[in-house]
Design a protein around this motif. Sequence first.
Motif, PDB file in Angstrom:
ATOM      1  N   HIS A  44       0.694  -0.987  -0.118  1.00  0.00           N
ATOM      2  CA  HIS A  44      -0.005   0.123   0.199  1.00  0.00           C
ATOM      3  C   HIS A  44       0.870   1.348   0.013  1.00  0.00           C
ATOM      4  O   HIS A  44       2.117   1.197   0.323  1.00  0.00           O
ATOM      5  CB  HIS A  44      -0.740   0.071   1.032  1.00  0.00           C
ATOM      6  CG  HIS A  44      -0.242   0.006   2.667  1.00  0.00           C
ATOM      7  ND1 HIS A  44       0.164  -0.979   3.169  1.00  0.00           N
ATOM      8  CD2 HIS A  44       0.285   0.796   3.404  1.00  0.00           C
ATOM      9  CE1 HIS A  44       0.798  -0.754   4.234  1.00  0.00           C
ATOM     10  NE2 HIS A  44       0.957   0.437   4.564  1.00  0.00           N
ATOM     11  N   MET A  45       0.454   2.171  -0.570  1.00  0.00           N
ATOM     12  CA  MET A  45       1.175   3.699  -0.718  1.00  0.00           C
ATOM     13  C   MET A  45       1.407   3.982   0.952  1.00  0.00           C
ATOM     14  O   MET A  45       0.592   3.895   1.830  1.00  0.00           O
ATOM     15  CB  MET A  45       0.104   4.787  -1.218  1.00  0.00           C
ATOM     16  CG  MET A  45      -0.054   4.658  -2.483  1.00  0.00           C
ATOM     17  SD  MET A  45      -0.729   6.335  -2.961  1.00  0.00           S
ATOM     18  CE  MET A  45      -1.151   5.771  -4.812  1.00  0.00           C
ATOM     19  N   LEU A  46       2.862   4.382   1.058  1.00  0.00           N
ATOM     20  CA  LEU A  46       3.250   5.020   2.325  1.00  0.00           C
ATOM     21  C   LEU A  46       2.692   6.453   2.431  1.00  0.00           C
ATOM     22  O   LEU A  46       3.303   7.415   2.160  1.00  0.00           O
ATOM     23  CB  LEU A  46       4.691   4.866   2.340  1.00  0.00           C
ATOM     24  CG  LEU A  46       5.286   3.200   2.461  1.00  0.00           C
ATOM     25  CD1 LEU A  46       6.502   3.333   2.315  1.00  0.00           C
ATOM     26  CD2 LEU A  46       4.502   2.503   3.510  1.00  0.00           C
ATOM     27  N   VAL A  47       1.612   6.656   3.041  1.00  0.00           N
ATOM     28  CA  VAL A  47       1.093   7.902   3.472  1.00  0.00           C
ATOM     29  C   VAL A  47       0.825   8.041   5.125  1.00  0.00           C
ATOM     30  O   VAL A  47       0.209   6.912   5.387  1.00  0.00           O
ATOM     31  CB  VAL A  47      -0.257   8.089   2.558  1.00  0.00           C
ATOM     32  CG1 VAL A  47      -0.807   9.491   2.927  1.00  0.00           C
ATOM     33  CG2 VAL A  47       0.247   7.949   0.916  1.00  0.00           C
ATOM     34  N   TYR A  48       1.061   8.974   5.726  1.00  0.00           N
ATOM     35  CA  TYR A  48       0.918   8.926   6.811  1.00  0.00           C
ATOM     36  C   TYR A  48       0.173  10.377   7.604  1.00  0.00           C
ATOM     37  O   TYR A  48       0.752  11.436   7.360  1.00  0.00           O
ATOM     38  CB  TYR A  48       2.349   8.858   7.704  1.00  0.00           C
ATOM     39  CG  TYR A  48       3.156   7.724   7.248  1.00  0.00           C
ATOM     40  CD1 TYR A  48       2.929   6.509   8.053  1.00  0.00           C
ATOM     41  CD2 TYR A  48       3.958   7.737   6.343  1.00  0.00           C
ATOM     42  CE1 TYR A  48       3.955   5.438   7.647  1.00  0.00           C
ATOM     43  CE2 TYR A  48       4.587   6.960   5.742  1.00  0.00           C
ATOM     44  CZ  TYR A  48       4.577   5.753   6.437  1.00  0.00           C
ATOM     45  OH  TYR A  48       5.513   4.542   6.206  1.00  0.00           O
ATOM     46  N   MET A  49      -0.939  10.121   8.075  1.00  0.00           N
ATOM     47  CA  MET A  49      -1.789  11.473   8.505  1.00  0.00           C
ATOM     48  C   MET A  49      -1.817  11.426   9.878  1.00  0.00           C
ATOM     49  O   MET A  49      -1.225  10.569  10.972  1.00  0.00           O
ATOM     50  CB  MET A  49      -3.308  10.989   8.102  1.00  0.00           C
ATOM     51  CG  MET A  49      -3.639  10.922   6.677  1.00  0.00           C
ATOM     52  SD  MET A  49      -5.158  10.274   6.363  1.00  0.00           S
ATOM     53  CE  MET A  49      -6.164  11.573   7.047  1.00  0.00           C
ATOM     54  N   SER A  50      -2.091  12.781  10.271  1.00  0.00           N
ATOM     55  CA  SER A  50      -2.148  13.237  11.913  1.00  0.00           C
ATOM     56  C   SER A  50      -3.445  12.428  12.487  1.00  0.00           C
ATOM     57  O   SER A  50      -4.324  11.663  11.516  1.00  0.00           O
ATOM     58  CB  SER A  50      -1.817  14.811  12.000  1.00  0.00           C
ATOM     59  OG  SER A  50      -3.104  15.345  10.869  1.00  0.00           O
ATOM     60  N   SER A  51      -3.450  12.590  13.717  1.00  0.00           N
ATOM     61  CA  SER A  51      -4.651  11.879  14.386  1.00  0.00           C
ATOM     62  C   SER A  51      -5.750  12.238  13.946  1.00  0.00           C
ATOM     63  O   SER A  51      -5.951  13.571  13.277  1.00  0.00           O
ATOM     64  CB  SER A  51      -4.327  12.203  15.770  1.00  0.00           C
ATOM     65  OG  SER A  51      -3.067  11.537  16.201  1.00  0.00           O
TER      66      SER A  51
END
Length: 212
Positions: A44-51
Amino acid sequence: MILIRYSKLNGAEFIPHLDTLRHFTKTIRRMGIPINYSQGFNPHMLVYMSSPIALGLKSESEYCLFDTDFNGDDFLERFNNASLKGIKCQAVYKTDKKINVASDITSALYEIKGINYFDVNEILSDAEFSVFDKRAGVEKVVRDRINKLYFEGDVLYAELKFGNVTLRSDYLVEKLMALYGGDHPTVIKKEAYFLDGLTIDNYLKNCLTTKK
């Protein structure tokens, strides 16, 4: 890697957290830029979101990190051209270090309109100040989750703990309405603060090697 600050307004505040993540992956595809993927059976795409924020809460200060080798200077323009009207990139930062935006953001500033004026020291001096937690179904003491509380004119500003330890702004507003009254209060998340109460720019100066 690219870190962005983005807003959720104009109806986008009603898009749930996971659907926002799906929107980002689709936006990246529409932009046509390279993105790194996880390893394993189901990459999966490495995308990181804030809480996550409460559904329906408008925000001008959300963050997302994209694991990409893209070095172009037009990321913001390309993102906004490919994104929904209500989810817009406000700023772009380049970094060679992965930032944990889910845990490194520790507080947030909210603009609250529609609450009748009151003496904020009534809250700040009350060590037992509590709100009703609807999810848990209990009253919780939350004074230690209020960093700042002040009026500018008739607008109330509240800096609240956010992330691993959180005080939801809607729970606070409900309690203030019960105590002091008001008229159709509205809330916008205006700013997010990183470790040690740093703004994004000061945080990046400490942690990142390059900024765009």
